[in-house]
Design a protein around this motif. Structure first.
Motif, PDB file in Angstrom:
ATOM      1  N   UNK A   3     -43.877 113.654 -10.026  1.00 38.92           N
ATOM      2  CA  UNK A   3     -43.951 114.682  -8.978  1.00 38.92           C
ATOM      3  C   UNK A   3     -44.517 115.966  -9.557  1.00 38.92           C
ATOM      4  N   UNK A   4     -45.184 116.748  -8.692  1.00 36.17           N
ATOM      5  CA  UNK A   4     -45.527 118.107  -9.099  1.00 36.17           C
ATOM      6  C   UNK A   4     -45.257 119.078  -7.957  1.00 36.17           C
ATOM      7  N   UNK A   5     -45.018 120.335  -8.321  1.00 35.64           N
ATOM      8  CA  UNK A   5     -44.849 121.418  -7.361  1.00 35.64           C
ATOM      9  C   UNK A   5     -46.100 122.274  -7.397  1.00 35.64           C
ATOM     10  N   UNK A   6     -46.599 122.655  -6.218  1.00 34.90           N
ATOM     11  CA  UNK A   6     -47.803 123.483  -6.149  1.00 34.90           C
ATOM     12  C   UNK A   6     -47.509 124.742  -5.337  1.00 34.90           C
ATOM     13  N   UNK A   7     -48.197 125.814  -5.709  1.00 32.85           N
ATOM     14  CA  UNK A   7     -47.941 127.133  -5.131  1.00 32.85           C
ATOM     15  C   UNK A   7     -49.240 127.693  -4.563  1.00 32.85           C
ATOM     16  N   UNK A   8     -49.233 128.103  -3.281  1.00 28.21           N
ATOM     17  CA  UNK A   8     -50.470 128.531  -2.627  1.00 28.21           C
ATOM     18  C   UNK A   8     -50.948 129.898  -3.083  1.00 28.21           C
ATOM     19  N   UNK A   9     -52.188 130.187  -2.731  1.00 29.43           N
ATOM     20  CA  UNK A   9     -52.798 131.468  -3.080  1.00 29.43           C
ATOM     21  C   UNK A   9     -52.862 132.413  -1.903  1.00 29.43           C
ATOM     22  N   UNK A  10     -53.497 133.531  -2.142  1.00 31.02           N
ATOM     23  CA  UNK A  10     -53.639 134.567  -1.125  1.00 31.02           C
ATOM     24  C   UNK A  10     -54.423 134.013   0.059  1.00 31.02           C
ATOM     25  N   UNK A  11     -53.999 134.352   1.241  1.00 29.96           N
ATOM     26  CA  UNK A  11     -54.547 133.780   2.459  1.00 29.96           C
ATOM     27  C   UNK A  11     -53.509 132.928   3.172  1.00 29.96           C
ATOM     28  N   UNK A  12     -52.505 132.450   2.407  1.00 27.70           N
ATOM     29  CA  UNK A  12     -51.427 131.649   3.005  1.00 27.70           C
ATOM     30  C   UNK A  12     -50.321 132.525   3.581  1.00 27.70           C
ATOM     31  N   UNK A  86     -54.785 130.422  -7.690  1.00 28.03           N
ATOM     32  CA  UNK A  86     -54.945 131.872  -7.824  1.00 28.03           C
ATOM     33  C   UNK A  86     -53.611 132.543  -8.147  1.00 28.03           C
ATOM     34  N   UNK A  87     -53.114 133.405  -7.260  1.00 25.04           N
ATOM     35  CA  UNK A  87     -51.839 134.073  -7.514  1.00 25.04           C
ATOM     36  C   UNK A  87     -50.713 133.047  -7.642  1.00 25.04           C
ATOM     37  N   UNK A  88     -50.897 131.869  -7.067  1.00 28.51           N
ATOM     38  CA  UNK A  88     -49.896 130.816  -7.187  1.00 28.51           C
ATOM     39  C   UNK A  88     -49.655 130.373  -8.616  1.00 28.51           C
ATOM     40  N   UNK A  89     -50.587 130.683  -9.523  1.00 29.70           N
ATOM     41  CA  UNK A  89     -50.386 130.348 -10.935  1.00 29.70           C
ATOM     42  C   UNK A  89     -49.210 131.109 -11.528  1.00 29.70           C
ATOM     43  N   UNK A  90     -48.869 132.265 -10.950  1.00 32.54           N
ATOM     44  CA  UNK A  90     -47.764 133.065 -11.495  1.00 32.54           C
ATOM     45  C   UNK A  90     -46.397 132.456 -11.194  1.00 32.54           C
TER      46      UNK A  90
END
Length: 311
Positions: A3-12, A86-90
């Motif tokens: 499994x992996x968790x993913x985090x969205x970027x700006x615009x979401x 993008x910002x989701x990398x943080x």
């Protein structure tokens, strides 16, 4: 399988995104921690008016991602990988144990301010759906100049990319793309030209601030969305976080890399479902879910099942 968790970027982002989070102790504690670190009430950052600010948007995305990941991982086993656009990398770096939440909050606040100050007006990002990246790059070459800068910023799928640059240049590219048969040209809710050389100077200033911060080797697999491969050292993650604002995001390759490494369950942390939609074709033999709209016990059960398969 894993499994992996993913985090969205700006615009979401969306108004009320923090107020809509689960009323759970870990979520409240995360919001209180963020408010204490920043010296302000972060719950005031998610109004429609506040979200006109790049700083408010990026901080809300960070807080929402970390708070909900903490809630999920209180019961579920750790994922094999994390990644963010993008910002989701943080928030991904925080969840992976590479960066403290407090340091991430301070750096994201600075990151957003540097980005906004670099190009305060007349710039942004536009999604193009219906043309493959090579054809979009050919259109960009026809339009780009010192007076009308425009760049390829995100490769999201085989026929979906994002461009960044001046308003006039992006409008010109959209007109040409429509003549070439593009299905959709949509301006994104992003007021800065991210993931292109226009932000290189801002990234260097952020990198200087990162030199004062302890970035550790991740405790989970950390996939870079600009390099589309795992990063193993604190130094490589430091470079990734500081400079991802001026580097192309290749989410298509990042998705493919995760799938090739055995990931079959993707869970997208709040807000929204943009990354879930992008993953469906790649994860045709897997499962893609949003944290929002899915019962917590269902997510936990699925992660436990994938965790057992991974053993």
């Amino acid at each position: 399988m894993s499994c992996w968790l993913v985090f969205p970027g700006q615009g979401a982002q969306k108004p009320g995104m923090l107020h809509g989070l689960a009323d759970e102790p870990l979520v409240r504690e995360s919001i209180a921690e963020a408010s204490a670190v920043l010296g302000e009430d972060v719950m005031q950052l998610d109004s429609a008016a506040a979200l006109a600010s790049t700083r408010a948007v990026q901080l809300c995305l960070l807080v929402a991602g970390v708070a909900c990941a903490r809630l999920l991982l209180q019961q579920a086993p750790a994922p094999a990988y994390v990644a963010g656009l993008s910002i989701g990398a943080y928030p991904a770096a925080v969840v992976a144990g590479a960066l403290s939440f407090a340091d991430a909050l301070k750096l994201v606040s600075l990151r957003a301010e540097l980005m906004q100050q670099a190009w305060p007006h007349g710039y942004g990002m536009t999604a193009l759906i219906g043309l493959e990246p090579a054809r979009v790059e050919a259109l960009l070459a026809q339009v780009h100049s010192a007076a009308t800068p425009v760049y390829l910023a995100n490769i999201n799928a085989d026929n979906q990319v994002v461009i960044a640059g001046s308003d006039a240049a992006m409008a010109d590219v959209v007109d040409r793309a429509r003549s070439a048969g593009v299905v959709v040209g949509k301006r994104l809710a992003v007021s800065v030209p991210s993931h292109c050389p226009l932000l290189e100077s801002a990234a260097r200033l952020l990198a200087a601030a990162f030199e004062q911060v302890n970035v550790r080797a991740p405790q989970l697999g950390y996939l870079s969305s600009s390099r589309a491969r795992p990063l193993y050292s604190g130094e490589s993650i430091r470079d990734e976080l500081a400079f991802n604002m001026c580097r192309i995001v290749d989410w298509r390759a990042t998705l493919q890399g995760a799938y090739e490494r055995g990931v079959r369950l993707q869970i997208e942390l709040p807000p929204g479902q943009v990354l879930t939609g992008l993953a469906r074709r790649v994860f045709s033999q897997g499962t893609t879910l949003c944290f929002e709209g899915t019962r917590l016990d269902t997510l936990v059960s699925l992660m436990q099942r994938e965790g057992l398969r991974h053993l």
